[in-house]
Design a protein around this motif. Structure first.
Motif, mmCIF file in Angstrom:
data_model
loop_
_atom_site.group_PDB
_atom_site.id
_atom_site.type_symbol
_atom_site.label_atom_id
_atom_site.label_comp_id
_atom_site.label_asym_id
_atom_site.label_seq_id
_atom_site.Cartn_x
_atom_site.Cartn_y
_atom_site.Cartn_z
ATOM 1 N N ALA A 32 0.833 -1.206 0.000
ATOM 2 C CA ALA A 32 0.000 0.000 0.000
ATOM 3 C C ALA A 32 0.863 1.249 0.000
ATOM 4 O O ALA A 32 0.575 2.230 -0.713
ATOM 5 C CB ALA A 32 -0.927 -0.006 1.218
ATOM 6 N N VAL A 33 1.949 1.221 0.781
ATOM 7 C CA VAL A 33 2.868 2.363 0.839
ATOM 8 C C VAL A 33 3.520 2.583 -0.522
ATOM 9 O O VAL A 33 3.607 3.714 -1.020
ATOM 10 C CB VAL A 33 3.939 2.132 1.928
ATOM 11 C CG1 VAL A 33 5.023 3.218 1.852
ATOM 12 C CG2 VAL A 33 3.302 2.110 3.307
ATOM 13 N N GLU A 34 3.963 1.490 -1.157
ATOM 14 C CA GLU A 34 4.606 1.595 -2.466
ATOM 15 C C GLU A 34 3.613 2.045 -3.534
ATOM 16 O O GLU A 34 3.939 2.881 -4.387
ATOM 17 C CB GLU A 34 5.218 0.234 -2.839
ATOM 18 C CG GLU A 34 6.069 0.268 -4.085
ATOM 19 C CD GLU A 34 6.672 -1.094 -4.420
ATOM 20 O OE1 GLU A 34 7.182 -1.232 -5.562
ATOM 21 O OE2 GLU A 34 6.620 -2.006 -3.580
ATOM 22 N N LEU A 35 2.405 1.510 -3.475
ATOM 23 C CA LEU A 35 1.369 1.841 -4.456
ATOM 24 C C LEU A 35 0.976 3.314 -4.368
ATOM 25 O O LEU A 35 0.665 3.957 -5.369
ATOM 26 C CB LEU A 35 0.161 0.932 -4.237
ATOM 27 C CG LEU A 35 -0.973 0.938 -5.264
ATOM 28 C CD1 LEU A 35 -0.457 0.687 -6.674
ATOM 29 C CD2 LEU A 35 -2.025 -0.112 -4.892
ATOM 30 N N GLU A 36 1.009 3.852 -3.154
ATOM 31 C CA GLU A 36 0.658 5.252 -2.921
ATOM 32 C C GLU A 36 1.549 6.191 -3.736
ATOM 33 O O GLU A 36 1.136 7.283 -4.141
ATOM 34 C CB GLU A 36 0.813 5.573 -1.424
ATOM 35 C CG GLU A 36 0.111 6.826 -0.979
ATOM 36 C CD GLU A 36 -1.216 6.532 -0.291
ATOM 37 O OE1 GLU A 36 -2.180 7.222 -0.651
ATOM 38 O OE2 GLU A 36 -1.283 5.640 0.572
ATOM 39 N N LYS A 37 2.771 5.739 -3.996
ATOM 40 C CA LYS A 37 3.748 6.592 -4.688
ATOM 41 C C LYS A 37 3.619 6.502 -6.208
ATOM 42 O O LYS A 37 4.332 7.208 -6.924
ATOM 43 C CB LYS A 37 5.162 6.192 -4.259
ATOM 44 C CG LYS A 37 5.425 6.398 -2.778
ATOM 45 C CD LYS A 37 6.766 5.802 -2.379
ATOM 46 C CE LYS A 37 6.980 5.913 -0.867
ATOM 47 N NZ LYS A 37 8.214 5.213 -0.432
ATOM 48 N N THR A 38 2.752 5.628 -6.686
ATOM 49 C CA THR A 38 2.590 5.466 -8.128
ATOM 50 C C THR A 38 1.429 6.327 -8.642
ATOM 51 O O THR A 38 0.659 6.894 -7.864
ATOM 52 C CB THR A 38 2.308 3.996 -8.491
ATOM 53 O OG1 THR A 38 0.973 3.657 -8.076
ATOM 54 C CG2 THR A 38 3.307 3.066 -7.825
ATOM 55 N N ASP A 39 1.272 6.353 -9.963
ATOM 56 C CA ASP A 39 0.163 7.102 -10.562
ATOM 57 C C ASP A 39 -1.187 6.469 -10.242
ATOM 58 O O ASP A 39 -2.226 7.136 -10.356
ATOM 59 C CB ASP A 39 0.336 7.162 -12.087
ATOM 60 C CG ASP A 39 1.527 8.015 -12.502
ATOM 61 O OD1 ASP A 39 1.954 8.840 -11.670
ATOM 62 O OD2 ASP A 39 2.013 7.842 -13.629
ATOM 63 N N LEU A 40 -1.194 5.204 -9.851
ATOM 64 C CA LEU A 40 -2.457 4.519 -9.533
ATOM 65 C C LEU A 40 -3.062 5.020 -8.226
ATOM 66 O O LEU A 40 -4.266 4.949 -8.017
ATOM 67 C CB LEU A 40 -2.232 3.002 -9.445
ATOM 68 C CG LEU A 40 -1.833 2.302 -10.739
ATOM 69 C CD1 LEU A 40 -1.468 0.842 -10.464
ATOM 70 C CD2 LEU A 40 -2.959 2.374 -11.759
ATOM 71 N N GLY A 41 -2.212 5.505 -7.314
ATOM 72 C CA GLY A 41 -2.698 5.978 -6.019
ATOM 73 C C GLY A 41 -2.860 4.834 -5.035
ATOM 74 O O GLY A 41 -2.842 3.648 -5.399
ATOM 75 N N GLY A 42 -3.037 5.183 -3.772
ATOM 76 C CA GLY A 42 -3.129 4.175 -2.715
ATOM 77 C C GLY A 42 -4.406 3.368 -2.768
ATOM 78 O O GLY A 42 -5.433 3.846 -3.263
ATOM 79 N N PRO A 43 -4.379 2.133 -2.259
ATOM 80 C CA PRO A 43 -5.566 1.279 -2.254
ATOM 81 C C PRO A 43 -6.596 1.723 -1.221
ATOM 82 O O PRO A 43 -6.243 2.261 -0.165
ATOM 83 C CB PRO A 43 -5.010 -0.105 -1.906
ATOM 84 C CG PRO A 43 -3.771 0.174 -1.122
ATOM 85 C CD PRO A 43 -3.199 1.449 -1.691
ATOM 86 N N THR A 44 -7.860 1.500 -1.531
ATOM 87 C CA THR A 44 -8.949 1.818 -0.607
ATOM 88 C C THR A 44 -9.028 0.755 0.492
ATOM 89 O O THR A 44 -8.362 -0.277 0.427
ATOM 90 C CB THR A 44 -10.295 1.844 -1.344
ATOM 91 O OG1 THR A 44 -10.576 0.519 -1.823
ATOM 92 C CG2 THR A 44 -10.262 2.814 -2.501
ATOM 93 N N GLU A 45 -9.890 1.010 1.461
ATOM 94 C CA GLU A 45 -10.104 0.026 2.535
ATOM 95 C C GLU A 45 -10.548 -1.308 1.946
ATOM 96 O O GLU A 45 -10.022 -2.370 2.305
ATOM 97 C CB GLU A 45 -11.165 0.533 3.522
ATOM 98 C CG GLU A 45 -11.351 -0.408 4.704
ATOM 99 C CD GLU A 45 -12.766 -0.416 5.272
ATOM 100 O OE1 GLU A 45 -12.893 -0.588 6.488
ATOM 101 O OE2 GLU A 45 -13.723 -0.302 4.504
ATOM 102 N N PHE A 46 -11.534 -1.273 1.036
ATOM 103 C CA PHE A 46 -12.056 -2.516 0.481
ATOM 104 C C PHE A 46 -10.992 -3.256 -0.336
ATOM 105 O O PHE A 46 -10.903 -4.485 -0.287
ATOM 106 C CB PHE A 46 -13.298 -2.255 -0.381
ATOM 107 C CG PHE A 46 -14.015 -3.512 -0.792
ATOM 108 C CD1 PHE A 46 -14.767 -4.230 0.119
ATOM 109 C CD2 PHE A 46 -13.906 -3.986 -2.091
ATOM 110 C CE1 PHE A 46 -15.414 -5.405 -0.252
ATOM 111 C CE2 PHE A 46 -14.551 -5.157 -2.478
ATOM 112 C CZ PHE A 46 -15.308 -5.868 -1.553
#
Length: 435
Positions: free
Chosen positions: A108-122
């Motif tokens: 989640a931390v790594e994904l937050e730094k990408t253009d996709l953005g961080g994952p939601t709760e679900f």
């Protein structure tokens, strides 16, 4: 990283701030990083507006009776967060939640730094479920319940051996569309090439959409009302009895302990699903597994009769279709009784139509509220009602106490609305009801 259950769950819930972000790219990215646990399991994918949880429960119970280890991914939870990921109906442990959260957190931390953005709760909880059943604790089969819609739902990365669409209703119209056909298009997004689809969709325009998608995908379709039919249905004191005719067999006197005509439809889907698994995927399911599985199946908050003397019913009717089913069942079971209702809901629902249906059946209605970010205010619900005997109480506990203490012998008390409310309220109600 997390050392306690409370830390893990707090982090997961903190992702609620991101709201709903339809799309599969973030899930696909996380699955790639986890070495694709989503491809390491046999699964059934269940979508629809209402009845998903009940259908999952019936099918799980049947498969358990047949001796299989069955994983489930469902939402929302009713009594504890861990229910979201369960094995044979038992929620996974706090320690397993911590372990799974620690597996997903760095992604989640790594994904937050990408253009996709961080994952939601679900998305995080869905990734935890795939990680658990794919990499940590593989099982014989996993039943995945869709969160919202289908086409762009986080669970739709799964490659199932069977898909189920329970029904279509006008819920989440701001996201899914405001017609049955538009919503059916989103739900039909879970139909995969060559994979059978079992459905109880009723509206002609929705049926046409489902059939068109099944034809496009060359997916065999089993539609309640065409390939399957319910016959000889009657209600018992705490459940239903019915006969089901499928393409392969006639099942006489199937008995379920969850009340409501709509539950016979959910149960019919589970039988048809079991038949498909048996005939095409070598799941050894005998007749007695279905009959016994039905008798043992239990899903809280679905026309659940808490007490007979006095008669108290709770039902998670949280959208217009759910309210219609509740009203129909109350008319069927309690047409000679007075109905007292306690109701609350989330503010983003079609509340005016829901309340109009409740007004028509209630001899008395009390509107309450509860502590949840999207919860409606009791007074605003009260203002929408045209019932001549209505009241509101911001304190739902005192409202329940007052209704129970004033309840007469011929009166049925029904507590309904948001499942989030019911999950908070039920433990308190049980203490009052057993006194």
């Amino acid at each position: 990283m997390f050392t306690t259950y409370e830390e893990a769950v707090s982090w997961i819930h903190s992702r609620l701030r991101l709201g709903v972000k339809p799309g599969l790219k973030r899930m696909e990215w996380m699955m790639e990083k986890l070495n694709h646990p989503d491809r390491r399991m046999k699964s059934v994918h269940i979508g629809g507006t209402n009845g998903k949880g009940s259908t999952v429960t019936y099918l799980r119970s049947i498969l358990q009776e047949a001796g299989y280890a069955v994983g489930t991914f469902t939402s929302p939870y009713f009594e504890q967060f861990n229910e979201r990921i369960s094995l044979n109906g038992v929620p996974i442990s706090d320690e397993e939640i911590v372990r799974l959260a620690n597996d997903i957190y760095p992604l989640a931390v790594e994904l937050e730094k990408t253009d996709l953005g961080g994952p939601t709760e679900f998305e995080i909880i869905t990734a935890m479920a795939f990680q658990y059943f794919g990499n940590v604790n593989p099982v014989d089969i996993v039943l995945f319940e869709v969160g919202l819609g289908g086409r762009f739902d986080s669970t739709n990365i799964v490659l199932p051996i069977l898909s189920i669409i329970t029904n279509i209703g006008l819920d989440h119209t701001g996201i899914l569309g405001d017609t049955h056909a538009a919503i059916a298009f989103e739900k039909a997004g879970i139909i995969k090439p060559g994979i059978s689809i079992v459905t109880a969709v009723k509206q002609e325009e929705a049926i046409n959409v489902i059939k068109e998608k099944a034809a496009e995908m060359k997916s065999p379709i089993y539609l309640l009302g065409e390939q399957m039919a319910i016959k000889a249905h009657h209600s018992t004191e705490k459940g239903e009895v019915f006969t089901l005719k499928s393409p392969y067999k006639e099942w006489d006197n199937l008995e379920i302990s969850m009340a409501g005509k709509h539950q016979t439809e959910n149960a019919a889907l589970a039988v048809m699903a079991a038949e498909v698994l048996n005939k095409f995927y070598a799941f050894l399911i005998e007749d007695e597994h279905i009959y016994t599985g039905f008798q043992k199946a239990y899903w809280p908050g679905r026309f659940e009769i808490i007490s007979l003397k006095p008669t108290i019913v709770i039902d998670g009717a949280h959208n217009e279709e759910g309210i219609s089913a509740l009203v129909s069942e109350l008319n069927n079971r309690y047409k000679n009784n007075k109905i007292s209702l306690i109701f609350t809901a989330l503010a983003d629902k079609k509340l005016d139509k829901m309340i109009m249906k409740l007004d028509a059946i209630a001899d008395k209605i009390t509107f309450v509220e509860f502590n949840y970010p999207r919860a409606a205010q009791a007074e605003s619900l009260f203002d929408m009602s045209k019932n001549s005997n209505k009241t509101f109480n911001k304190d739902w506990k005192s409202a329940i106490e007052e209704n129970i203490s004033a309840q007469k012998e011929d009166e049925v008390l029904v507590i309904t609305g948001s499942l989030y409310f019911l999950s908070e309220m039920k433990p308190y109600l049980m203490k009052l009801a057993v006194k």
